[in-house]
Design a protein around this motif. Structure first.
Motif, short mmCIF file in Angstrom:
data_model
loop_
_atom_site.label_atom_id
_atom_site.label_comp_id
_atom_site.label_asym_id
_atom_site.label_seq_id
_atom_site.Cartn_x
_atom_site.Cartn_y
_atom_site.Cartn_z
N LYS A 109 2.48 -1.87 12.84
CA LYS A 109 1.82 -2.59 13.93
C LYS A 109 1.30 -1.64 15.00
CE LYS A 109 3.88 -7.01 13.16
NZ LYS A 109 4.61 -8.14 13.60
N ASN A 110 1.90 -0.45 15.10
CA ASN A 110 1.43 0.54 16.09
C ASN A 110 0.22 1.33 15.58
OD1 ASN A 110 2.43 2.42 14.29
ND2 ASN A 110 4.08 3.15 15.62
N GLY A 111 -0.22 1.05 14.34
CA GLY A 111 -1.40 1.71 13.80
C GLY A 111 -1.10 2.86 12.84
N ASP A 112 0.15 3.32 12.79
CA ASP A 112 0.50 4.40 11.85
C ASP A 112 0.33 3.89 10.42
OD1 ASP A 112 1.17 6.00 13.99
OD2 ASP A 112 3.35 5.73 13.74
N TYR A 113 -0.28 4.72 9.58
CA TYR A 113 -0.47 4.35 8.19
C TYR A 113 0.86 4.39 7.45
CZ TYR A 113 -5.53 4.72 8.69
OH TYR A 113 -6.83 4.52 9.06
N LEU A 114 0.97 3.53 6.42
CA LEU A 114 2.19 3.46 5.62
C LEU A 114 1.90 3.79 4.16
CD1 LEU A 114 3.71 0.10 6.94
CD2 LEU A 114 4.31 2.43 7.63
N ALA A 115 2.90 4.37 3.51
CA ALA A 115 2.84 4.63 2.07
C ALA A 115 4.15 4.12 1.46
CB ALA A 115 2.67 6.13 1.81
N ASP A 116 4.26 4.22 0.16
CA ASP A 116 5.45 3.76 -0.58
C ASP A 116 5.71 2.27 -0.35
OD1 ASP A 116 5.87 6.30 -1.68
OD2 ASP A 116 6.93 6.94 0.14
N VAL A 117 4.64 1.49 -0.28
CA VAL A 117 4.74 0.04 -0.12
C VAL A 117 4.77 -0.57 -1.53
CG1 VAL A 117 3.60 -2.04 0.76
CG2 VAL A 117 3.52 0.10 2.09
N LYS A 118 5.75 -1.42 -1.77
CA LYS A 118 5.86 -2.11 -3.06
C LYS A 118 4.90 -3.30 -3.05
CE LYS A 118 9.44 0.41 -4.22
NZ LYS A 118 9.09 1.75 -4.57
N VAL A 119 4.10 -3.43 -4.10
CA VAL A 119 3.10 -4.49 -4.17
C VAL A 119 3.31 -5.29 -5.44
CG1 VAL A 119 0.62 -4.98 -4.23
CG2 VAL A 119 1.46 -3.03 -2.90
N ASP A 120 3.32 -6.61 -5.28
CA ASP A 120 3.44 -7.54 -6.40
C ASP A 120 2.19 -8.42 -6.37
OD1 ASP A 120 5.11 -8.83 -8.50
OD2 ASP A 120 4.93 -10.55 -7.15
N ILE A 121 1.47 -8.47 -7.48
CA ILE A 121 0.23 -9.25 -7.57
C ILE A 121 0.41 -10.29 -8.65
CG2 ILE A 121 -2.25 -9.15 -7.99
CD1 ILE A 121 -2.08 -6.17 -7.11
N ALA A 122 0.30 -11.57 -8.26
CA ALA A 122 0.53 -12.67 -9.19
C ALA A 122 -0.74 -13.50 -9.34
CB ALA A 122 1.66 -13.54 -8.69
N SER A 123 -0.99 -13.94 -10.58
CA SER A 123 -2.14 -14.80 -10.87
C SER A 123 -1.89 -15.53 -12.19
CB SER A 123 -3.42 -13.99 -10.97
OG SER A 123 -4.51 -14.81 -11.32
N GLY A 124 -1.93 -16.85 -12.15
CA GLY A 124 -1.83 -17.64 -13.37
C GLY A 124 -0.66 -17.30 -14.25
N GLY A 125 0.50 -17.09 -13.67
CA GLY A 125 1.69 -16.77 -14.45
C GLY A 125 1.83 -15.31 -14.81
N LYS A 126 0.81 -14.51 -14.53
CA LYS A 126 0.88 -13.07 -14.77
C LYS A 126 1.36 -12.39 -13.50
CE LYS A 126 -2.86 -12.92 -18.11
NZ LYS A 126 -4.16 -12.36 -18.42
N ASN A 127 2.14 -11.32 -13.69
CA ASN A 127 2.67 -10.60 -12.56
C ASN A 127 2.46 -9.10 -12.78
OD1 ASN A 127 3.87 -10.68 -10.10
ND2 ASN A 127 5.95 -10.88 -10.85
N MET A 128 1.84 -8.45 -11.81
CA MET A 128 1.61 -7.01 -11.89
C MET A 128 2.28 -6.36 -10.69
SD MET A 128 -2.41 -7.28 -12.91
CE MET A 128 -2.67 -8.79 -12.01
#
Length: 146
Positions: A80-99
């Motif tokens: 929120k202070n504007g510092d960039y972040l890395a090592d963020v876990k991302v889950d992408i879901a669509s139509g029963g598929k999960n990446m």
């Protein structure tokens, strides 16, 4: 009749010059795009998802941000202070598929098939945000602020 002959001789010459200029510009643009593409971090794959994450350092950040409009989906991660972040876990879901993927930098470019997706991002410490997005009609960007 001599003006017709002169005009007839100039037009093919002018046309050839314009064609040569257009071909030259196309070559320059292709080279610039290839150069920008090569400045991006390596592409990775997770199921149907292809992604490139980076943006650490000025040159890489500039290349990633310039490329955002060329990909179906881009993700940005920052505090929120504007510092960039890395090592963020991302889950992408669509139509029963999960990446799943881990964002190794604050900017991620994603190649995804058209469709509706739910993107869930989890930063260090467990803070989680989720957003829905429709991919396939122009470039989209999701901005996650933790």
């Amino acid at each position: 009749m001599s003006s017709f002959t002169t005009t007839a001789l100039v037009r093919p010459s002018l046309r050839s010059g314009l064609i040569a200029t257009a071909i030259g510009l196309a070559g320059v643009l292709a080279t610039a795009q290839a150069s920008a593409e090569s400045a991006l971090p390596a592409w990775k794959t997770s199921g149907e998802l292809q992604y490139s994450c980076g943006g650490i350092g000025v040159d890489e950040s500039t290349a990633m941000r310039a490329a955002m409009k060329s990909y179906p989906l881009a993700l940005l991660f920052a505090a929120k202070n504007g510092d960039y972040l890395a090592d963020v876990k991302v889950d992408i879901a669509s139509g029963g598929k999960n990446m799943q993927m881990t964002a190794s930098g604050p900017v991620c470019l994603l190649k995804l098939p058209a469709g509706d997706y739910t993107v869930k991002a989890t930063a260090e410490g467990g803070a989680t945000q989720s957003e829905k997005v429709q991919v396939g009609k122009g470039a989209k960007t999701l901005d996650f602020r933790f």
